[in-house]
Scaffold this motif. Structure first.
Motif, mmCIF file in Angstrom:
data_model
loop_
_atom_site.group_PDB
_atom_site.id
_atom_site.type_symbol
_atom_site.label_atom_id
_atom_site.label_comp_id
_atom_site.label_asym_id
_atom_site.label_seq_id
_atom_site.Cartn_x
_atom_site.Cartn_y
_atom_site.Cartn_z
ATOM 1 N N MET A 1 0.770 -1.130 0.020
ATOM 2 C CA MET A 1 -0.115 -0.036 0.141
ATOM 3 C C MET A 1 0.894 1.231 0.042
ATOM 4 N N TRP A 29 3.376 -0.146 4.609
ATOM 5 C CA TRP A 29 2.885 0.643 3.860
ATOM 6 C C TRP A 29 4.256 1.745 3.462
ATOM 7 N N THR A 67 -2.279 4.348 -3.182
ATOM 8 C CA THR A 67 -3.646 3.558 -3.144
ATOM 9 C C THR A 67 -4.449 4.153 -2.103
ATOM 10 N N HIS A 68 -3.839 4.984 -1.183
ATOM 11 C CA HIS A 68 -4.879 5.963 -0.233
ATOM 12 C C HIS A 68 -4.232 7.258 -0.359
ATOM 13 N N GLY A 102 -5.122 1.227 -8.673
ATOM 14 C CA GLY A 102 -5.463 0.676 -7.310
ATOM 15 C C GLY A 102 -5.808 1.705 -6.354
ATOM 16 N N ALA A 103 -6.763 2.674 -6.830
ATOM 17 C CA ALA A 103 -7.392 3.588 -5.683
ATOM 18 C C ALA A 103 -8.284 2.967 -4.713
ATOM 19 N N LYS A 104 -8.103 3.109 -3.617
ATOM 20 C CA LYS A 104 -8.650 2.608 -2.378
ATOM 21 C C LYS A 104 -9.400 3.410 -1.797
ATOM 22 N N ASP A 239 -8.116 2.667 5.910
ATOM 23 C CA ASP A 239 -8.433 1.484 5.123
ATOM 24 C C ASP A 239 -9.190 0.862 6.061
#
Length: 326
Positions: A1, A29, A67-68, A102-104, A239
């Motif tokens: 991540m 991460w 991702t975040h 991969g965007a979360k 998350d």
């Protein structure tokens, strides 16, 4: 991540980053810190990208592989910067993020200025369903627009956004200087808005603590949160499936009652109390939703806020420097 942080050099960012990096939950991460005028010290697992959040190429470079996002960058009452930083910057971040494979999750740190904190009246507790009512000025307006933008990107594109709405954020000796009458006063309201210059001088020359009264004549109740509690909430939301698409009020369990604060300082440190009538409104930012859904609970109450501020001793390498007043 991979987490992109904006505002890493600010009050919240400087407290968040070491907690994040030392957390077992996020040990695998890595971080990208997008910095502009100020730059953080190099750290392991942290990539630093310098540039403006209003520059599309800088944002695209910072967003690569992310991702975040934890978006904290802001300007206060700076009309010449408000649109570029707060509106264009937010738009560029959201546009880049929604197109990432991969965007979360996108987490926004907002403020209770979007609900007018002490300047707008509410008939009951201010919840996440309360009407947004900004107070005058560009900063509050931009926070309303940021919250709405993130909300609409969820409807438009299914983007997983979460907003943490915090009131006035305290750390170190902030609260002590928020109650000071001299030039060292931190934040507002300005005493000259309610008092004559002679009264301000009298209170600044003595050992006085302000007891602000709301427009009803009762003790003002105003919302605060300690930076450590906001950081804990951000870590709890990051998350977390329970935070999907949610807005949370992140504040002390009870607003600060200025009578209780003044009386505590009178009892423990022999302050004299100065009653100050104001046109402000007492409001209660209700944090029930965050406590229930995020399993988060603030640890700093009024007594801890006062004791922490009055007992704090600054190191010579840590001068009191206010980047944003309030």
């Amino acid at each position: 991540m991979k987490l992109l942080i904006t505002g890493a050099t600010g009050k919240v960012g400087q407290n968040f980053l070491p907690e994040f990096l030392s957390s077992e939950t996020f040990r695998d991460w890595c971080v990208v810190a997008l910095c502009n005028n100020r730059v953080i010290e190099p750290r392991e697992r942290v990539e630093i990208i310098q540039g403006s959040i209003a520059d599309p190429s800088t944002v695209a470079r910072a967003m690569a592989g992310v991702t975040h996002v934890l978006h904290m960058a802001a300007v206060k009452e700076s009309p010449d910067l408000a649109i570029d930083v707060s509106i264009k910057g937010m738009f560029l971040l959201l546009e880049q993020f929604r197109q990432l494979q991969g965007a979360k999750q996108f987490v926004l740190i907002s403020g209770d200025c979007s609900v007018g904190h002490a300047f707008q009246p509410y008939p009951g507790p201010v919840t996440e369903n309360s009407e947004r009512k900004a107070y005058p000025g560009c900063y509050a307006l931009t926070k309303v627009l940021e919250e709405v933008m993130l909300e609409q990107y969820r409807f438009q594109y299914g983007l997983n956004g979460c907003t943490l709405r915090a009131p006035w954020i305290m750390e170190k000796d902030d609260f002590r200087y928020a109650l000071a009458f001299g030039r060292e006063q931190f934040g507002g309201p300005l005493w000259t808005d309610f008092l004559t210059p002679d009264d301000v001088h009298t209170y600044a020359s003595g050992k006085y603590v302000p007891l602000l009264l709301d427009r009803q004549g009762g003790p003002l109740k105003r919302n605060f949160v300690h930076v450590s509690d906001l950081v804990a909430a951000a870590l709890a939301a990051l998350d977390n499936p329970k935070a999907t698409g949610e807005l949370f009020n992140i504040s002390m369990n009870e607003p600060v009652d200025y009578r209780q604060a003044a009386q505590y300082l009178a009892d423990t440190r022999s302050y004299e109390i100065a009653e100050i009538p104001t046109p402000l409104h007492s409001n209660w930012l209700d944090n029930t939703k965050a406590r229930l859904m995020l399993d988060w609970d603030p640890s700093v109450d009024l007594e801890a806020l006062i004791e922490g501020a009055w007992n704090y001793r600054r190191d010579a390498k840590d001068p009191r420097k206010i980047w944003y007043p309030g």
